[in-house]
Design an enzyme around this catalytic site. Structure first.
Site, short mmCIF file in Angstrom:
data_model
loop_
_atom_site.label_atom_id
_atom_site.label_comp_id
_atom_site.label_asym_id
_atom_site.label_seq_id
_atom_site.Cartn_x
_atom_site.Cartn_y
_atom_site.Cartn_z
N LYS A 162 -7.02 47.23 17.38
CA LYS A 162 -8.02 46.44 18.02
C LYS A 162 -7.43 46.47 19.38
O LYS A 162 -6.76 47.14 19.96
CB LYS A 162 -7.86 44.94 17.58
CG LYS A 162 -6.41 44.14 17.63
CD LYS A 162 -6.30 43.14 16.77
CE LYS A 162 -4.98 42.57 17.17
NZ LYS A 162 -4.82 41.18 16.19
N ARG A 187 -6.03 29.08 12.19
CA ARG A 187 -7.02 29.88 13.06
C ARG A 187 -8.09 30.03 11.92
O ARG A 187 -9.05 29.23 11.84
CB ARG A 187 -6.37 30.83 13.79
CG ARG A 187 -5.46 30.50 14.69
CD ARG A 187 -5.29 31.81 15.79
NE ARG A 187 -5.05 33.22 14.95
CZ ARG A 187 -4.60 34.34 15.44
NH1 ARG A 187 -4.34 34.42 16.69
NH2 ARG A 187 -4.48 35.37 14.55
N TYR A 219 4.20 38.27 50.70
CA TYR A 219 3.82 36.96 50.91
C TYR A 219 4.64 35.78 50.47
O TYR A 219 5.48 36.07 49.49
CB TYR A 219 2.61 37.20 49.83
CG TYR A 219 1.19 37.93 50.37
CD1 TYR A 219 0.55 37.53 51.49
CD2 TYR A 219 0.90 38.81 49.51
CE1 TYR A 219 -0.23 38.35 51.98
CE2 TYR A 219 -0.27 39.79 49.79
CZ TYR A 219 -0.81 39.40 51.28
OH TYR A 219 -1.92 40.33 51.57
N MET A 256 -1.38 42.44 45.18
CA MET A 256 -2.48 43.07 44.63
C MET A 256 -2.07 44.63 44.38
O MET A 256 -2.38 45.13 43.12
CB MET A 256 -4.05 42.96 45.24
CG MET A 256 -4.97 43.27 44.39
SD MET A 256 -6.64 43.27 45.43
CE MET A 256 -6.85 41.45 45.73
C1 LIG Z 1 -3.42 41.93 15.28
C2 LIG Z 1 -3.37 41.75 14.05
C3 LIG Z 1 -2.21 42.20 13.37
C4 LIG Z 1 -1.29 43.04 14.02
O1 LIG Z 1 -0.18 42.13 14.84
P1 LIG Z 1 1.00 42.43 15.38
O2 LIG Z 1 1.78 41.49 16.01
O3 LIG Z 1 0.48 43.43 16.51
O4 LIG Z 1 1.66 43.51 14.52
C5 LIG Z 1 -2.24 42.02 11.91
N1 LIG Z 1 -3.19 41.41 11.43
C6 LIG Z 1 -4.19 40.77 11.94
C7 LIG Z 1 -5.10 39.98 10.99
C8 LIG Z 1 -4.28 40.79 13.12
O5 LIG Z 1 -5.30 40.07 13.81
#
Ligand SMILES: *Cc1c(COP(=O)(O)O)cnc(C)c1O
Length: 355
Positions: A35, A130, A252, A300
């Protein structure tokens, strides 16, 4: 000449990390989680390293389209399922497995025109709060899904809130109590559970961050005994140097004051490249292979570093912001974040090279 900053994606490191994961998870099958455009790495770039995965898990339908276009024939899991009727039809066209976390999604799937029954991951909210069915509504949801002609295989899924802190029993107790006797495969483990909770690997694990060599806890020493490799390195160069007298400041806000005469280097990398602006003085950074520290505020386009440990360094010296030498979590932690965020936040303006 463009600025000398580059992010390298180490495709072999992902392949290697996947092997480590497979060894630790066997006989469970492995979803490689890609993802957020493979945690900022670029799905297309790391795709060649994923051949040994049993499936690819992601969130966005357009990412699923890209993975199919790359030629992936094995399963793809849509981790948050579908949101609109047309998504359900698209999931059918692409042959996706979809998470289902509420009745609205079951309705969408039941109503969609489809060419074949669909495999689903029925999600239980075992305490993360969630997404997912509560333990007391889960069995009825499963009955409903089981009775739906549009649904084929149902895998039971849940997600841990604190598998990195060693604490999963409370969720497992709820999951087991609410799913006992329900047939079907199970998928529970994120990266933290892959590393630290072998007993709950079950049928399919879902590792993300460890595929990229990051620590599930955000603490690099927690994975020091696991042979993972960094799949992303951010490198740049020194583009200027200054010699400060005692009591002079740099950058800065005059946030850093030299306590003696010292040489500092100016690195072509700033928060507009994705380096965390909150990285405090002392954050590790490597110059010509020597680990030194950030001094002064991150701006930046530039960072300033202490060149005391590397007196030979000058304009053109190589700098590693994170990678093999400087663990991404060791940059993230002092800035109050985690390696995950830095990977995902790599800025568009940084040239990326897969090596
Ligand atoms: C992102 C995600 C994972 C992977 O999580 P990590 O901590 O990166 O291993 C696994 N299951 C779900 C449902 C996720 O959204």
């Amino acid at each position: 000449m463009p600025r000398p900053i580059t992010a390298y994606i180490h495709v072999d490191a992902v392949r290697h990390n996947l092997e480590v994961i497979k060894q630790r998870s066997a006989p469970a099958k492995v979803w490689a989680v890609v993802k957020a455009n493979a945690y900022g790495h670029g799905i297309e770039r790391i795709y060649p390293a994923l051949a040994a995965a049993d499936g690819i898990a992601l969130l966005d339908l357009d990412e699923a389209v890209r993975v199919r276009e790359l030629g992936w024939k094995k399963p793809i899991l849509l981790l948050e399922g579908v949101f609109k009727p047309e998504d359900a039809e698209m999931a059918d066209a692409l042959g996706l497995t979809v998470a289902v976390h509420c009745d609205e999604q079951l309705d969408l799937i039941a109503a969609a025109k489809r060419s074949r029954p669909i495999d689903i991951y029925l999600k239980m909210n075992s305490g993360m709060n969630r997404l997912g069915y509560t333990p007391d509504t889960f069995r009825a949801a499963w009955e409903r899904a089981h009775a739906a002609p549009s649904i084929r295989e149902i895998t039971l899924m849940s997600h841990f809130a604190s598998a990195d802190a060693g604490d999963i029993d409370w969720q497992m107790n709820r999951f087991e109590a609410a799913s006992g006797g329900i047939p079907g495969q199970r998928s529970l483990s994120n990266s933290a559970a892959v590393l630290w909770h072998k007993a709950v690997h079950r049928n399919w694990v879902r590792p993300g961050i460890i595929l990229y060599g990051g620590s599930p806890s955000g603490v690099s020493r927690d994975i020091a005994d696991v042979p993972l490799r960094a799949s992303m390195s951010l490198v740049s160069e020194i583009i200027g140097t200054q010699t400060l007298r005692a009591d002079e400041t740099v950058g800065y806000g005059r946030a850093f004051t030299a306590d003696r005469e010292m040489r500092i280097g100016v690195v072509a990398c700033g928060y507009a490249d994705g380096y965390p602006r909150h990285a405090p003085a002392g954050t590790p950074i490597a110059v010509d292979g020597i680990v030194t520290r950030v001094v002064g505020r991150v701006s930046m386009d530039m960072i300033t570093v202490d060149l005391t440990p590397c007196p030979a360094a000058g304009i053109g010296s190589k700098v590693e912001l994170w990678g093999d030498q400087v663990k991404i979590d060791d940059v993230a932690a002092p800035a109050g974040t985690i390696g995950y965020e830095l990977m995902c936040a790599l800025a568009r303006r940084v040239p990326v090279k897969a090596v």
